[in-house]
Write a protein that holds these residues in place. Sequence first.
Motif: not given
Length: 78
Positions: A24-26, A41-42, A46-56
Amino acid sequence: MAEFARRNRRKPNIISNAIRMPGYSTRIERMIAEELGMTQQSIWPDRYHMDGTSVSFRDDTIPTGLTGGAHRQNEVAA
């Protein structure tokens, strides 16, 4: 939550939507994480990849129109 929304000049429902609706809003997620002294991420792993980028969370779209000559069964122009 209402006080947090007021301090950040946001409507409470915007904050609530960001909490319960992935993607909805990163930006709001980042504000919440900073307020709590945590990373996004913590809080929402489930909303973020290991590198910190958000999952689409965009749905893959299915074309509604037919391609090529498939829309004309008899290959005759309408």
